[in-house]
Write a protein that holds these residues in place. Structure first.
Motif, PDB file in Angstrom:
ATOM      1  N   ALA A 246     132.050 -22.376  55.677  1.00  0.00           N
ATOM      2  CA  ALA A 246     132.024 -21.795  55.894  1.00  0.00           C
ATOM      3  C   ALA A 246     132.967 -21.707  57.585  1.00  0.00           C
ATOM      4  CB  ALA A 246     131.046 -20.456  56.018  1.00  0.00           C
ATOM      5  N   ILE A 247     131.773 -22.467  57.821  1.00  0.00           N
ATOM      6  CA  ILE A 247     132.885 -22.345  59.753  1.00  0.00           C
ATOM      7  C   ILE A 247     133.635 -23.437  59.311  1.00  0.00           C
ATOM      8  CG2 ILE A 247     132.096 -24.059  61.967  1.00  0.00           C
ATOM      9  CD1 ILE A 247     129.091 -22.897  61.936  1.00  0.00           C
ATOM     10  N   ARG A 248     133.595 -24.358  58.541  1.00  0.00           N
ATOM     11  CA  ARG A 248     135.157 -25.573  59.023  1.00  0.00           C
ATOM     12  C   ARG A 248     135.937 -24.438  58.200  1.00  0.00           C
ATOM     13  NH1 ARG A 248     135.558 -31.212  58.776  1.00  0.00           N
ATOM     14  NH2 ARG A 248     133.005 -31.258  58.459  1.00  0.00           N
ATOM     15  N   GLU A 249     136.017 -23.529  57.245  1.00  0.00           N
ATOM     16  CA  GLU A 249     136.921 -22.811  56.884  1.00  0.00           C
ATOM     17  C   GLU A 249     137.187 -21.531  58.006  1.00  0.00           C
ATOM     18  OE1 GLU A 249     135.830 -21.662  53.521  1.00  0.00           O
ATOM     19  OE2 GLU A 249     135.129 -23.372  52.353  1.00  0.00           O
ATOM     20  N   GLU A 250     136.571 -21.058  58.780  1.00  0.00           N
ATOM     21  CA  GLU A 250     137.257 -20.277  59.684  1.00  0.00           C
ATOM     22  C   GLU A 250     137.495 -21.133  61.003  1.00  0.00           C
ATOM     23  OE1 GLU A 250     134.021 -18.414  60.740  1.00  0.00           O
ATOM     24  OE2 GLU A 250     134.396 -17.154  62.268  1.00  0.00           O
ATOM     25  N   LEU A 251     137.447 -22.395  60.972  1.00  0.00           N
ATOM     26  CA  LEU A 251     138.252 -22.713  62.375  1.00  0.00           C
ATOM     27  C   LEU A 251     139.606 -23.454  61.506  1.00  0.00           C
ATOM     28  CD1 LEU A 251     135.657 -25.862  63.587  1.00  0.00           C
ATOM     29  CD2 LEU A 251     136.881 -23.995  64.726  1.00  0.00           C
ATOM     30  N   ASP A 252     140.109 -23.639  60.284  1.00  0.00           N
ATOM     31  CA  ASP A 252     141.018 -24.004  60.327  1.00  0.00           C
ATOM     32  C   ASP A 252     141.595 -22.844  59.967  1.00  0.00           C
ATOM     33  OD1 ASP A 252     140.077 -26.927  59.459  1.00  0.00           O
ATOM     34  OD2 ASP A 252     140.035 -26.194  57.335  1.00  0.00           O
ATOM     35  N   ALA A 253     141.010 -22.261  59.712  1.00  0.00           N
ATOM     36  CA  ALA A 253     142.155 -20.550  59.509  1.00  0.00           C
ATOM     37  C   ALA A 253     142.626 -19.463  60.736  1.00  0.00           C
ATOM     38  CB  ALA A 253     140.998 -19.202  59.200  1.00  0.00           C
ATOM     39  N   PHE A 254     141.588 -19.748  61.597  1.00  0.00           N
ATOM     40  CA  PHE A 254     142.113 -19.733  62.931  1.00  0.00           C
ATOM     41  C   PHE A 254     142.965 -20.422  63.417  1.00  0.00           C
ATOM     42  CE2 PHE A 254     142.363 -20.127  67.447  1.00  0.00           C
ATOM     43  CZ  PHE A 254     142.589 -18.697  67.833  1.00  0.00           C
ATOM     44  N   VAL A 255     143.337 -21.630  63.734  1.00  0.00           N
ATOM     45  CA  VAL A 255     144.071 -22.741  63.467  1.00  0.00           C
ATOM     46  C   VAL A 255     146.005 -22.707  63.148  1.00  0.00           C
ATOM     47  CG1 VAL A 255     144.803 -25.092  63.655  1.00  0.00           C
ATOM     48  CG2 VAL A 255     142.818 -24.695  63.942  1.00  0.00           C
ATOM     49  N   ALA A 256     145.120 -22.146  61.156  1.00  0.00           N
ATOM     50  CA  ALA A 256     147.111 -22.104  60.540  1.00  0.00           C
ATOM     51  C   ALA A 256     147.190 -20.615  61.310  1.00  0.00           C
ATOM     52  CB  ALA A 256     145.793 -21.713  59.343  1.00  0.00           C
ATOM     53  N   ARG A 257     146.226 -19.387  61.496  1.00  0.00           N
ATOM     54  CA  ARG A 257     146.879 -18.427  61.922  1.00  0.00           C
ATOM     55  C   ARG A 257     147.682 -18.270  62.970  1.00  0.00           C
ATOM     56  NH1 ARG A 257     145.770 -14.752  65.121  1.00  0.00           N
ATOM     57  NH2 ARG A 257     143.504 -15.101  65.612  1.00  0.00           N
ATOM     58  N   ARG A 258     147.020 -18.906  63.674  1.00  0.00           N
ATOM     59  CA  ARG A 258     147.922 -19.031  65.679  1.00  0.00           C
ATOM     60  C   ARG A 258     149.069 -20.279  65.445  1.00  0.00           C
ATOM     61  NH1 ARG A 258     148.166 -17.342  68.969  1.00  0.00           N
ATOM     62  NH2 ARG A 258     147.531 -18.744  70.740  1.00  0.00           N
ATOM     63  N   THR A 259     148.661 -21.151  64.626  1.00  0.00           N
ATOM     64  CA  THR A 259     150.280 -22.218  64.446  1.00  0.00           C
ATOM     65  C   THR A 259     151.287 -21.113  64.218  1.00  0.00           C
ATOM     66  OG1 THR A 259     148.287 -23.950  63.677  1.00  0.00           O
ATOM     67  CG2 THR A 259     151.189 -23.817  63.445  1.00  0.00           C
ATOM     68  N   GLU A 260     150.564 -19.948  62.564  1.00  0.00           N
ATOM     69  CA  GLU A 260     151.625 -19.605  62.407  1.00  0.00           C
ATOM     70  C   GLU A 260     152.328 -18.903  63.407  1.00  0.00           C
ATOM     71  OE1 GLU A 260     152.064 -16.693  58.046  1.00  0.00           O
ATOM     72  OE2 GLU A 260     150.969 -18.647  58.672  1.00  0.00           O
ATOM     73  N   GLU A 261     152.059 -18.441  64.283  1.00  0.00           N
ATOM     74  CA  GLU A 261     152.322 -17.081  65.302  1.00  0.00           C
ATOM     75  C   GLU A 261     152.769 -17.929  66.606  1.00  0.00           C
ATOM     76  OE1 GLU A 261     148.448 -13.914  65.019  1.00  0.00           O
ATOM     77  OE2 GLU A 261     148.688 -15.444  67.405  1.00  0.00           O
ATOM     78  N   GLY A 262     153.197 -19.241  66.272  1.00  0.00           N
ATOM     79  CA  GLY A 262     153.401 -20.094  67.190  1.00  0.00           C
ATOM     80  C   GLY A 262     153.095 -21.153  68.104  1.00  0.00           C
ATOM     81  N   GLY A 263     151.609 -20.679  69.062  1.00  0.00           N
ATOM     82  CA  GLY A 263     150.931 -21.571  68.822  1.00  0.00           C
ATOM     83  C   GLY A 263     151.107 -20.525  70.891  1.00  0.00           C
ATOM     84  N   ALA A 264     150.745 -21.598  71.359  1.00  0.00           N
ATOM     85  CA  ALA A 264     150.952 -21.132  73.048  1.00  0.00           C
ATOM     86  C   ALA A 264     152.516 -21.608  73.739  1.00  0.00           C
ATOM     87  CB  ALA A 264     150.299 -21.413  73.977  1.00  0.00           C
ATOM     88  N   PRO A 265     152.801 -20.923  74.707  1.00  0.00           N
ATOM     89  CA  PRO A 265     154.190 -21.708  74.573  1.00  0.00           C
ATOM     90  C   PRO A 265     154.459 -22.460  75.948  1.00  0.00           C
ATOM     91  CG  PRO A 265     153.851 -19.258  76.110  1.00  0.00           C
ATOM     92  CD  PRO A 265     152.167 -19.647  75.087  1.00  0.00           C
ATOM     93  N   ALA A 266     155.684 -23.573  75.563  1.00  0.00           N
ATOM     94  CA  ALA A 266     155.660 -24.529  75.807  1.00  0.00           C
ATOM     95  C   ALA A 266     155.826 -24.652  77.338  1.00  0.00           C
ATOM     96  CB  ALA A 266     156.990 -25.667  75.431  1.00  0.00           C
ATOM     97  N   LEU A 267     154.507 -25.767  77.945  1.00  0.00           N
ATOM     98  CA  LEU A 267     154.692 -26.156  78.866  1.00  0.00           C
ATOM     99  C   LEU A 267     155.618 -26.837  80.195  1.00  0.00           C
ATOM    100  CD1 LEU A 267     150.821 -27.609  79.384  1.00  0.00           C
ATOM    101  CD2 LEU A 267     151.636 -24.903  80.015  1.00  0.00           C
TER     102      LEU A 267
END
Lengths: 508, 508
Positions: B487-508
């Motif tokens: 369940a934790i693995r899936e939650e980690l994956d889901a968070f990464v997927a969501r934040r990736t979809e949102e574009g991550g963080a601004p390039a430095l």
């Protein structure tokens, strides 16, 4: 003319190897104590019990007589000697806490036991090695070159013996040629082997001549030292006991070093190996002090462990380093200068050679050792003297020496004005505070390659081993034979010639 | 099924690499003091004067507001802040002397500041290298393999950051994939970079998920740490100040480490570099404690020197090691856990790599450091992560750890009965006292080659580097991914997927 040649040579000499100047290796730190007071006492008491209940074999009639006369219990019809603890403690208490070890060049005379650590070149290796020539049996040409390196390296304070065995010299006269070479190619204090009375007395006579002293003066001025190894467990053999007695009678320096390899010649526990080391050291020092109370001696620690799987000796291990610290505490308990070593078991001058030697160097420096044997050049548990390792060790020792010196903290060093001048976001490259320190601020290593990867790769990706190879060649090219009075040189030569004609000493 | 696979893999695992078991690196010795009480006070006072009279630039509006509100003197129209000494001393006094750093596997949670030294893997190298593949730019495959090694090495307690930069990952989402990989391939505590608020908060969320905690619980349980480097001299930049503030607010561990390279970004005197290091560290810690009094922080020492001839940074020098000890004393003065490092400037895993790292390891252990960054794998002043160096460092650290443990002295270890049984002239190879200790008596090294020269030569004359190459491959072959709740693995994956979809963080 000779002087002119020397000056010319000096000017032509390559400045390729930047060394730190000569000077004492002295630690700012108090010795590191690994044993509690109770533990120290437990080891001490265990060794007294070993000497009282088990005893030790002395393979030497005169030694047995000296011990018997002093009240030790010599088992009838045997060479086994048992000691009353009080006899040992009283004898050992007579050993001096410090003494001078004189060199033929007075500038190189050492104070042993006053807090500095004197460092020797590697000694007694049967083989020699360098990058081009590979590993070969010891010989006189390499012997002389290694002496020249020992003379050239500022971090080397004295000779610990033959850096490599000159096997091509006749064993009956080898000691004459070897000691004469040590006294002419170098002007640092020397070691002579305890290989029977004649060889030791020949060496002492050569040292007397080199120093230009009378026999009586020589007795006042210890001018050579000799390592006495016990044949562990609990045995001292005939030539070594000859050495103990003669060195004491002539007031020369005796370094009693048990070779207590834990798991082989000593118990497979560090405590046991230390108790046995201590028993053997105290027994030899007792004989010395019964022979001549107050004769200069050192307490040698050489306890290491074997690889339990193969029985191979190991050096620079965690157990070795712990034993070095404990040995220092034992020596201090008796008020006797302590001898340690720079050792490793590596077969080639790689990371292992460096980390095992670092473990040894650091332990010796922190144990408050007064003498570091095999300071530079030792490989393979002592089986090979390496030219490259000699420079590597010199560099590591120089680093450790700098590290052990106090830090300077004053207004000028704190440099608040310089920090204010540079200000947030600036840099110190060109600041006057930096320029004032340009030459002397930091240790300039002999070997470390600090170029960036690309520049280093363009230069052929040299390893430390290759840098060391270049460095010893540059040092050898820059070697200058130290001055020796012509009359003394002739007297040395004449003595060697006479003793050679007489047949030298009996083959061993 | 997954469990069965794990068990099968466990049985098949190569036992080629004998490691010491997990356990705290704890020194039996009191920290080594290089500064006298007066000298320590002089450095402290100099750094307070620097902060009062020169000041420091804070490139962050919120930080300036916090400091201004607390009474610091913010120069109008500028980012320069000057501090009353009392303000600094009062704020710094609020930092805790010790705290826990939690891992997702509770068995790997660390106590920081209670006398043990936690050791990280190398962090933040742009390049990676191994014997076959040579030196190459960091990438995700090597990043993962180095994480697997960090997980496999018992001496590594936590991750100090990305062992190598996974340059092939999109910089906007790299932190998501990298932190998720750290949390699944290892179960040791982790580090996150202070590269702006978003990245840090993403990392914190991933750690929260991996630990299965609420936000509130996470605030009670520091579960990640972040290195904050000042831009020496006397400047803290925007992303780093974001980090100081966010870490304090979330009660996560902030390690303030000035990069005071003596002769470049700091005065060419050790005293000056230390005064500046101390000023910068105190300023950052002051901001942290003003933001959230009692937030967990560490005092980082990283002072080294440049090669004055080339300007190249040097590491593991005598000056570096002295600065490490002095830094430890300063941190203890403030009652704050101390961070040191295992560093070298070598380009290849040779003697230089070993002796420079030994100088660093030893200094850190004797300085009483609570955290050793870059414990294993660091080369070229941090520009390259080396697979082989990782094993070399692990071996050297294990040796040092053993050395730092107390010696056992009791009747059984002293072994007088065994010595009596063997007697003078005997040997201990087969004695019962030896056989009892056969397995555990001495440190079994990972790399040291103790075979005699001939056997070693027949085996192809392997160097430490070659042994290290074999060892990391065996370790990697034996790697087992630590268990992670599905369940934790899936939650980690889901968070990464969501934040990736949102574009991550601004390039430095």
């Amino acid at each position: 003319m000779a002087r002119e040649r020397t000056l010319r040579r000096r000017r032509e000499r390559s400045p390729a190897v930047a060394q730190d100047p000569k000077g004492e290796f002295r630690s700012q730190f108090p010795p590191l104590e690994i044993l509690s007071a109770d533990q120290l006492e437990a080891v001490h008491q265990a060794s007294l019990r070993i000497l009282r209940d088990i005893g030790m074999d002395f393979l030497h009639d005169e030694a047995l007589a000296i011990l018997r006369d002093a009240g030790a219990d010599v088992e009838p019809g045997s060479q086994r000697v048992r000691f009353d603890p009080a006899l040992v403690e009283e004898a050992v208490a007579k050993a001096p806490a410090s003494f001078k070890l004189h060199a033929r060049n007075p500038a190189n005379t050492l104070s042993i036991g006053d807090g500095a650590m004197a460092i020797t070149c590697i000694a007694s290796a049967p083989n020699v090695s360098d990058a081009e020539g590979g590993r070969r049996v010891g010989n006189y040409a390499d012997f002389c070159n290694l002496l020249r390196l020992a003379q050239s390296l500022n971090i080397i304070d004295l000779l610990g013996g033959y850096p490599v065995e000159p096997v091509d010299l006749d064993p009956r006269t080898r000691h004459l040629d070897a000691v004469a070479a040590m006294l002419s190619l170098t002007d640092k204090p020397v070691h002579a082997y305890s290989l029977g009375r004649e060889r030791l007395m020949d060496a002492l006579e050569l040292v007397r001549i080199a120093r230009g002293l009378s026999d009586d003066d020589l007795k006042q001025q210890p001018s050579l030292f000799s390592i006495i190894n016990s044949s562990s467990p609990l045995r001292l053999d005939t030539p070594m006991l000859d050495g103990v007695i003669q060195l004491a009678r002539h007031n020369q320096v005796m370094v009693l070093t048990p070779f207590t390899l834990s798991g082989a010649m000593a118990p497979a526990s560090l405590a046991g190996a230390l108790a046995q080391q201590n028993a053997e050291a105290l027994a030899g020092i007792t004989l010395s002090q019964l022979t001549n109370p107050g004769a200069p001696v050192m307490y040698g620690g050489f306890t290491s462990n074997v690889d339990m799987k193969s029985g191979a000796p190991a050096f620079g291990t965690p157990e070795y380093s712990q034993a070095v610290l404990a040995g220092g505490q034992l020596a201090r308990r008796y008020g006797i200068p302590y001898r340690s070593s720079n050792v490793c078991a590596a077969n080639t001058v790689d990371a292992q050679a460096a980390y095992e030697s670092m473990m040894s160097i650091w332990a010796a420096a922190q144990a408050g050792a007064s003498l570091m044997m095999h300071g530079a050049g030792w490989m393979e548990g002592g089986l090979t003297a390496s030219y490259e390792k000699m420079v590597l060790d010199a560099d590591m020792l120089q680093m450790m020496k700098r590290f052990m010196q106090p830090m300077k903290i004053d207004d000028d060093e704190l440099g608040i004005d310089a920090i204010a001048e540079v200000g947030p976001g600036g840099h110190f490259f060109g600041s006057p505070h930096t320029l004032e320190r340009y030459e002397t601020a930091f240790y300039p290593p002999i070997l470390s390659d600090w170029r960036n990867f690309e520049t280093w790769q363009e230069a052929g990706s040299p390893t430390t081993y290759q840098h060391a190879n270049k460095a010893w060649k540059a040092l050898l090219a820059g070697y200058e034979e130290p001055e020796l009075d012509q009359a003394i040189r002739e007297e040395l030569d004449a003595f060697v010639a006479r003793r050679t004609e007489e047949g030298g000493a009996p083959a061993l």
